[in-house]
Each structure stands twice: as structure tokens, then as C-alpha cells.
Design an enzyme around this catalytic site. Sequence first.
Site, mmCIF file in Angstrom:
data_model
loop_
_atom_site.group_PDB
_atom_site.id
_atom_site.type_symbol
_atom_site.label_atom_id
_atom_site.label_comp_id
_atom_site.label_asym_id
_atom_site.label_seq_id
_atom_site.Cartn_x
_atom_site.Cartn_y
_atom_site.Cartn_z
ATOM 1 N N SER A 196 -26.534 17.718 42.004
ATOM 2 C CA SER A 196 -25.780 18.910 41.746
ATOM 3 C C SER A 196 -25.740 19.707 41.045
ATOM 4 O O SER A 196 -24.968 18.567 40.644
ATOM 5 C CB SER A 196 -25.409 19.662 43.005
ATOM 6 O OG SER A 196 -23.609 19.645 42.841
ATOM 7 N N LYS A 214 -10.951 21.847 47.086
ATOM 8 C CA LYS A 214 -11.200 22.193 48.504
ATOM 9 C C LYS A 214 -11.914 21.520 49.532
ATOM 10 O O LYS A 214 -11.594 21.634 50.555
ATOM 11 C CB LYS A 214 -11.597 23.808 48.402
ATOM 12 C CG LYS A 214 -13.145 23.906 47.936
ATOM 13 C CD LYS A 214 -12.969 25.319 47.526
ATOM 14 C CE LYS A 214 -14.497 25.854 47.517
ATOM 15 N NZ LYS A 214 -15.854 25.092 48.373
ATOM 16 N N ASP A 215 -12.721 20.767 49.135
ATOM 17 C CA ASP A 215 -13.483 19.845 50.326
ATOM 18 C C ASP A 215 -13.552 18.478 50.880
ATOM 19 O O ASP A 215 -13.683 17.928 51.323
ATOM 20 C CB ASP A 215 -15.435 19.340 49.282
ATOM 21 C CG ASP A 215 -16.349 20.610 49.287
ATOM 22 O OD1 ASP A 215 -15.527 21.644 50.087
ATOM 23 O OD2 ASP A 215 -16.490 20.751 48.121
ATOM 24 N N SER A 247 -18.527 29.552 55.645
ATOM 25 C CA SER A 247 -17.287 29.058 55.900
ATOM 26 C C SER A 247 -16.654 30.167 56.725
ATOM 27 O O SER A 247 -16.938 31.388 56.523
ATOM 28 C CB SER A 247 -16.344 29.014 54.322
ATOM 29 O OG SER A 247 -15.152 29.758 54.541
ATOM 30 N N LEU A 248 -16.217 29.149 57.481
ATOM 31 C CA LEU A 248 -15.550 30.186 58.351
ATOM 32 C C LEU A 248 -14.119 31.282 57.997
ATOM 33 O O LEU A 248 -13.884 31.791 58.375
ATOM 34 C CB LEU A 248 -14.897 28.964 59.420
ATOM 35 C CG LEU A 248 -15.221 28.539 60.570
ATOM 36 C CD1 LEU A 248 -14.681 27.355 61.563
ATOM 37 C CD2 LEU A 248 -16.632 29.052 61.454
ATOM 38 N N ARG A 249 -13.667 30.494 57.048
ATOM 39 C CA ARG A 249 -12.638 31.195 56.557
ATOM 40 C C ARG A 249 -13.002 32.303 55.669
ATOM 41 O O ARG A 249 -12.777 33.377 56.237
ATOM 42 C CB ARG A 249 -11.661 30.432 55.367
ATOM 43 C CG ARG A 249 -10.974 31.008 54.754
ATOM 44 C CD ARG A 249 -10.156 30.614 53.619
ATOM 45 N NE ARG A 249 -11.890 29.973 52.320
ATOM 46 C CZ ARG A 249 -12.031 30.722 51.404
ATOM 47 N NH1 ARG A 249 -11.409 31.551 51.380
ATOM 48 N NH2 ARG A 249 -13.509 30.149 50.549
ATOM 49 N N ARG A 250 -14.066 32.478 55.389
ATOM 50 C CA ARG A 250 -14.344 33.498 54.631
ATOM 51 C C ARG A 250 -14.915 34.069 55.417
ATOM 52 O O ARG A 250 -14.941 35.873 55.560
ATOM 53 C CB ARG A 250 -15.596 33.570 53.640
ATOM 54 C CG ARG A 250 -15.257 32.649 52.206
ATOM 55 C CD ARG A 250 -16.182 31.966 51.625
ATOM 56 N NE ARG A 250 -15.953 31.436 50.135
ATOM 57 C CZ ARG A 250 -16.899 30.573 49.766
ATOM 58 N NH1 ARG A 250 -17.731 29.995 49.804
ATOM 59 N NH2 ARG A 250 -15.851 29.832 48.489
ATOM 60 N N ARG A 265 -25.878 28.225 54.108
ATOM 61 C CA ARG A 265 -25.505 26.579 53.346
ATOM 62 C C ARG A 265 -26.542 26.011 52.127
ATOM 63 O O ARG A 265 -27.652 26.399 51.707
ATOM 64 C CB ARG A 265 -25.289 25.285 54.762
ATOM 65 C CG ARG A 265 -24.625 25.715 55.260
ATOM 66 C CD ARG A 265 -24.417 24.959 56.227
ATOM 67 N NE ARG A 265 -23.236 25.127 57.814
ATOM 68 C CZ ARG A 265 -22.092 24.686 57.565
ATOM 69 N NH1 ARG A 265 -21.290 24.517 56.065
ATOM 70 N NH2 ARG A 265 -21.157 25.536 58.471
ATOM 71 N N GLY A 266 -25.796 25.100 52.175
ATOM 72 C CA GLY A 266 -26.743 24.449 50.008
ATOM 73 C C GLY A 266 -25.973 24.737 49.290
ATOM 74 O O GLY A 266 -24.873 25.005 49.149
ATOM 75 N N ASN A 267 -25.957 23.722 48.043
ATOM 76 C CA ASN A 267 -25.025 24.084 46.602
ATOM 77 C C ASN A 267 -25.388 25.481 46.283
ATOM 78 O O ASN A 267 -26.430 26.288 46.584
ATOM 79 C CB ASN A 267 -25.904 22.396 46.267
ATOM 80 C CG ASN A 267 -27.344 22.765 45.382
ATOM 81 O OD1 ASN A 267 -27.829 24.492 45.378
ATOM 82 N ND2 ASN A 267 -27.662 21.721 45.565
ATOM 83 N N VAL A 268 -24.490 25.501 45.100
ATOM 84 C CA VAL A 268 -24.972 26.825 44.180
ATOM 85 C C VAL A 268 -25.984 27.693 44.724
ATOM 86 O O VAL A 268 -26.352 28.482 44.869
ATOM 87 C CB VAL A 268 -23.633 27.028 43.397
ATOM 88 C CG1 VAL A 268 -23.928 28.299 42.807
ATOM 89 C CG2 VAL A 268 -22.254 26.447 43.792
ATOM 90 N N ARG A 294 -28.162 28.303 47.467
ATOM 91 C CA ARG A 294 -27.401 29.703 48.496
ATOM 92 C C ARG A 294 -28.169 30.708 47.550
ATOM 93 O O ARG A 294 -28.587 32.282 48.005
ATOM 94 C CB ARG A 294 -26.110 29.575 48.727
ATOM 95 C CG ARG A 294 -25.121 28.490 49.694
ATOM 96 C CD ARG A 294 -24.161 28.424 49.776
ATOM 97 N NE ARG A 294 -23.554 27.498 48.668
ATOM 98 C CZ ARG A 294 -22.380 28.138 48.190
ATOM 99 N NH1 ARG A 294 -21.684 28.947 48.016
ATOM 100 N NH2 ARG A 294 -21.776 26.909 47.018
ATOM 101 N N CYS A 338 -8.750 20.117 62.911
ATOM 102 C CA CYS A 338 -9.911 21.194 63.724
ATOM 103 C C CYS A 338 -10.051 21.609 62.657
ATOM 104 O O CYS A 338 -9.117 22.608 62.166
ATOM 105 C CB CYS A 338 -9.057 21.275 64.345
ATOM 106 S SG CYS A 338 -10.574 22.982 64.935
#
Length: 303
Positions: A12, A80-81, A123-126, A143-146, A149, A234
Amino acid sequence: MNKVIRIGTRDSELALWQANTVKNALTKLGHEAELVPVKSQGDLNLDQPLYEMGITGIFTKTLDVAMLTGKVDIAVHSMKDVPTTLPKGIVEAAVLKRANTSDILLHKGLDFLDSEGTIATGSLRRKAQWLNRYPEHNVVDLRGNVNTRMKKLEESSWNGAIFAAAGLERINLKPDDHLELGWMLPAPAQGAMLVVAMEEDEQSLDALAALHHFNSAVCVHIEREFLKVLEGGCTAPIGALATIENETVKFNGALFSLDGSRKIEVTKEIPLKKIESFGKNCALEILENGGKELMREIRRVIN
């Protein structure tokens, strides 16, 4: 004779930018380095199952396996990943100076903010934080790379999509027309790049030590300690940000319900010299204030 340090990378644009950044830094220090493209997981032939190697990160598995099987010497990740526990034999070699930690909204106009709208994020967080602020909106998966997306957003009927500012800045794709989400807590270690190496690879470890940025490492390790204690294996909507100002570490972290309706937050500061277990203690405060029950609910839905 020193070996050529082989840097594993996916193909990527962002992954190549990160790998080249490390390659150029090592070259300036007098080391020889080269990029080694790594094939997808489906092309790997392993005698040992992934779970036996302790590999859990969906975005880092391929490069972890390449290191463990001797195909590359080091790998560069968006930190972060990276799972909070690394596979056996792989260690952190350097945390590079942290970039922008913010999330931003790429949009087609902001009129929808005060009415109904559709936002995209994987993202669940976002998602949780957006719904916490805009409960009347719809959030769809992206989803997917920048580059993928951004193309999906352009071709969709969505009002906008959320991206990490650092990723877009690194490959010069951040548009002028964006909205900075200063209220959104980033993912732990967002904006930081981590270089990993094999535990016994002294040459690579010595070379990478010169790229390590102390303050960035302190902050991301506090955030990741917070994440590790809260998660317990989790995936959950968790945001965290630590900063250092005048020898003081300031921390803000939160756990959200999946639908964004609940938020349990902690804000603390501590002298830099007393940071041991700081992230853990902040997480324990969250758990004691309703976080245990909320995490149980999240596990029931996700697991």
C-alpha cells in the site's frame, strides 16, 4: 561484515512511505537497507499454526510471519495497529517521533451535522464516539487502505468518512476541505510508527536505536498499557491520548458502549518521573466506574 537490513513491507502507498522513511533514516546513518515486498497470508506456507506463534494483529500478521521465518529483518507498522503483546521473539526496536494524533472528517459539505447524515468508518472507536456526539446519524462500515477508502467515499452517497490525519499527511492526500475532530479521542498510539526486529538481531537493534524518540515512546506505552488492561483480549471502542508538557504527563482516556450512548472517561496528570503503571491505574479507574460491566456487554456482542 554488516548485513543489508531487509525491511519487510506491504504494497500500500502508506506502508511503502513508512518503510521508505525508515530505510532513508538508516541509510543516512551509514547502514545498508532494502525493501522486501511481503506476499499475502494466503501465499505463506507454514509448518506452525499462527496461533502457536502468538500472532493476533490482523494488520501485522503477514510481516510478523515474514520476520519469524527469516524472510525480512525488521518491519515498520502504524503502531495503533500493533497488538499490545508481540509474538515471541519479536521486540520493539524503535518508536519514531510521533506525528499528528488527530482524526479528521473528509466530507461533501457540513450541512448534515445538524440533521440526519451518514458517516463511514471501519473503526468501533470512531463509530462509538461519532454516535455519542451525533446519535441521530447513521454510521456505515468502511474498510481498505487509505486510497481505497477515499475512492469509496467519493463514489458513495455518504456525507463523509473519518480518517487518521497522520496517514493522509504522510502521503500528501489530506484535502484542505476537511474537519478536524478535536473532540474525538484517538486510538492508543495513533500517529506513531513502530519498528520491530527479532530479539537476537543485535545489528538491527543497534541500528534502530538511533531512530527511537523517547517522549513519543513514553506516551504511546502509557496509552497501550491503558488499552491492554481494559481490553483483556477483546476489541472495544477505546480512545486514549497521553502528552508531555514541562515534565508532566497528561492523560485522557475513555471507554464507550458500541452504540455510543455511554462513555466512561478518565483525565489525569502525573510527573514524568512517576509514570510506572500510570496507564494501568487509569484503566483500573475506568473498570471500577462501570467499565467491567460495559466490557462484559461488549464481549457478549463481539465474541
